[in-house]
Design an enzyme around this catalytic site. Structure first.
Site, PDB file in Angstrom:
ATOM      1  N   ASN A   1       0.840  -1.197   0.000  1.00  0.00           N
ATOM      2  CA  ASN A   1       0.000   0.000   0.000  1.00  0.00           C
ATOM      3  C   ASN A   1       0.876   1.248   0.000  1.00  0.00           C
ATOM      4  O   ASN A   1       2.019   1.225   0.457  1.00  0.00           O
ATOM      5  CB  ASN A   1      -0.895   0.004   1.250  1.00  0.00           C
ATOM      6  CG  ASN A   1      -1.892   1.151   1.247  1.00  0.00           C
ATOM      7  OD1 ASN A   1      -2.397   1.538   0.189  1.00  0.00           O
ATOM      8  ND2 ASN A   1      -2.172   1.708   2.405  1.00  0.00           N
TER       9      ASN A   1
ATOM     10  N   ASP B   1      -3.961  -4.529  10.803  1.00  0.00           N
ATOM     11  CA  ASP B   1      -3.834  -3.259  11.512  1.00  0.00           C
ATOM     12  C   ASP B   1      -3.629  -2.149  10.492  1.00  0.00           C
ATOM     13  O   ASP B   1      -2.588  -2.087   9.826  1.00  0.00           O
ATOM     14  CB  ASP B   1      -2.650  -3.298  12.488  1.00  0.00           C
ATOM     15  CG  ASP B   1      -2.842  -4.334  13.572  1.00  0.00           C
ATOM     16  OD1 ASP B   1      -3.985  -4.462  14.069  1.00  0.00           O
ATOM     17  OD2 ASP B   1      -1.868  -5.039  13.907  1.00  0.00           O
ATOM     18  N   LEU B   2      -4.606  -1.299  10.325  1.00  0.00           N
ATOM     19  CA  LEU B   2      -4.623  -0.305   9.269  1.00  0.00           C
ATOM     20  C   LEU B   2      -3.362   0.564   9.274  1.00  0.00           C
ATOM     21  O   LEU B   2      -3.037   1.198  10.278  1.00  0.00           O
ATOM     22  CB  LEU B   2      -5.866   0.582   9.409  1.00  0.00           C
ATOM     23  CG  LEU B   2      -6.077   1.635   8.316  1.00  0.00           C
ATOM     24  CD1 LEU B   2      -6.302   0.960   6.968  1.00  0.00           C
ATOM     25  CD2 LEU B   2      -7.256   2.541   8.677  1.00  0.00           C
ATOM     26  N   ASP B   3      -2.666   0.577   8.129  1.00  0.00           N
ATOM     27  CA  ASP B   3      -1.481   1.413   7.917  1.00  0.00           C
ATOM     28  C   ASP B   3      -0.368   1.176   8.929  1.00  0.00           C
ATOM     29  O   ASP B   3       0.452   2.055   9.180  1.00  0.00           O
ATOM     30  CB  ASP B   3      -1.862   2.906   7.922  1.00  0.00           C
ATOM     31  CG  ASP B   3      -2.722   3.286   6.732  1.00  0.00           C
ATOM     32  OD1 ASP B   3      -2.692   2.565   5.719  1.00  0.00           O
ATOM     33  OD2 ASP B   3      -3.439   4.303   6.821  1.00  0.00           O
ATOM     34  N   GLU B   4      -0.319  -0.018   9.509  1.00  0.00           N
ATOM     35  CA  GLU B   4       0.728  -0.313  10.487  1.00  0.00           C
ATOM     36  C   GLU B   4       1.577  -1.512  10.086  1.00  0.00           C
ATOM     37  O   GLU B   4       2.324  -2.049  10.899  1.00  0.00           O
ATOM     38  CB  GLU B   4       0.101  -0.545  11.865  1.00  0.00           C
ATOM     39  CG  GLU B   4      -0.548   0.695  12.458  1.00  0.00           C
ATOM     40  CD  GLU B   4      -1.008   0.505  13.887  1.00  0.00           C
ATOM     41  OE1 GLU B   4      -0.614  -0.508  14.499  1.00  0.00           O
ATOM     42  OE2 GLU B   4      -1.754   1.363  14.387  1.00  0.00           O
TER      43      GLU B   4
END
Length: 299
Positions: A205, A241-244
């Site tokens: 991403n 875990d979003l954007d982690e």
């Protein structure tokens, strides 16, 4: 006079004799010697070798080797069998072995913002990305004509509302057995944990990252209001875990008080393109090793 068709180049395949070997696990004496012995047994010539240990006294070991051997397709299974036998004797290691003449297959997900998507397709056509772009999937049809002008299949899969299960089921049908990894080129939808698990391939991403970070709509307007001095972007692997997820690449550009919101958006788009293309190139070339929630990236 009829116009000539635009040049439709694809990324050149690496030499048909080249393979990559990625090794990682617990460090101990003799790993490099053991691996080199297997390759030497099969008359393989090491083209490049990078290694790293986070602690030589029993820490984690990482190695990327590119080697060349005649009759690669016939010899590679024999090398694989010998590596399994050699590394099973006292070594706590995992490895992957890949024929580099076969480019990895990628699916690109996108939404309305097209700067990262078209940049990847352009670099691919120029031969700068060693991948096969299997398809582009978008929740909007805006970029369909441009994508198809590159000779790439385009699939419009709407994803409206809170329930994404129907869209994700369609995604899985399109992707099954057809791709080696996925790139989210500013795909403005959150992937469910179930999809991430079932798709079974790495997902990369790209997102804007500021100092400080601005969450929600209008991040560049918020950045302008705060008078930020740096804007940037982060490419990372996707986890639940979003954007982690583990970070692959990051970069920043300097801005000042005279830059408008539109200026910040343009400069942000530029850094997003560069960061994402580097991450995709490195992943495609087997230069990134995931370790926990971070990465080892060999040059």
């Amino acid at each position: 006079m009829a116009q000539e068709a635009p040049l439709q180049r694809r990324a050149p395949a690496p030499a048909p004799t080249h393979a990559s070997l990625i090794v990682h696990g617990k460090d101990r004496t003799g790993i490099v010697a053991a691996i080199s012995a297997v390759l030497g047994k099969h008359d393989a010539n090491i083209v490049s070798l990078d290694q790293y240990s986070d602690d030589p006294a029993g820490g984690a070991f990482f190695q990327r080797t590119v080697f060349s051997v005649a009759n690669l397709k016939a010899v590679l299974p024999k090398i694989d069998a010998d590596l399994q036998a050699q590394l099973s004797e006292g070594f706590d290691l995992d490895y992957t072995l890949r024929d580099m003449s076969i480019p990895k297959r990628v699916a690109i997900f996108a939404s309305k913002s097209d700067h990262c998507l078209l940049d990847l397709l352009w670099r691919h056509r120029r031969g700068d990305l060693p991948v096969n772009v299997a398809m582009v999937i978008s929740n909007h049809a805006d970029t369909a004509a441009e994508v198809r002008s590159f000779g790439i299949p385009f699939f419009h899969v709407p994803s409206a509302g809170p329930d994404k299960s129907a869209a994700e089921a369609e995604h899985l049908k399109l992707l099954a057995g057809n791709v080696d990894f996925i790139v989210l080129a500013r795909y403005m939808q959150i992937l469910s944990g179930d999809f991430i698990e079932r798709v079974g391939v790495p997902i990369i991403n790209i997102h804007h990252s500021f100092l400080p970070a601005f969450i929600g709509a209008g991040p560049y307007a918020k950045a302008k209001q705060r008078g930020v001095k740096l804007i940037g972007a982060t490419a990372h692997y996707v986890t639940e875990d979003l954007d982690e997820g583990p970070i692959i690449e990051q970069d920043v550009v300097r801005v000042d008080h005279a830059h408008t919101v539109a200026d910040l958006q343009r400069r942000g788009a530029d850094v997003e393109r560069d960061v994402l293309s580097r991450a995709v190139s490195w992943h495609s070339d087997d230069r990134v090793i995931r370790h926990g929630n971070h990465t080892i990236v060999f040059p």
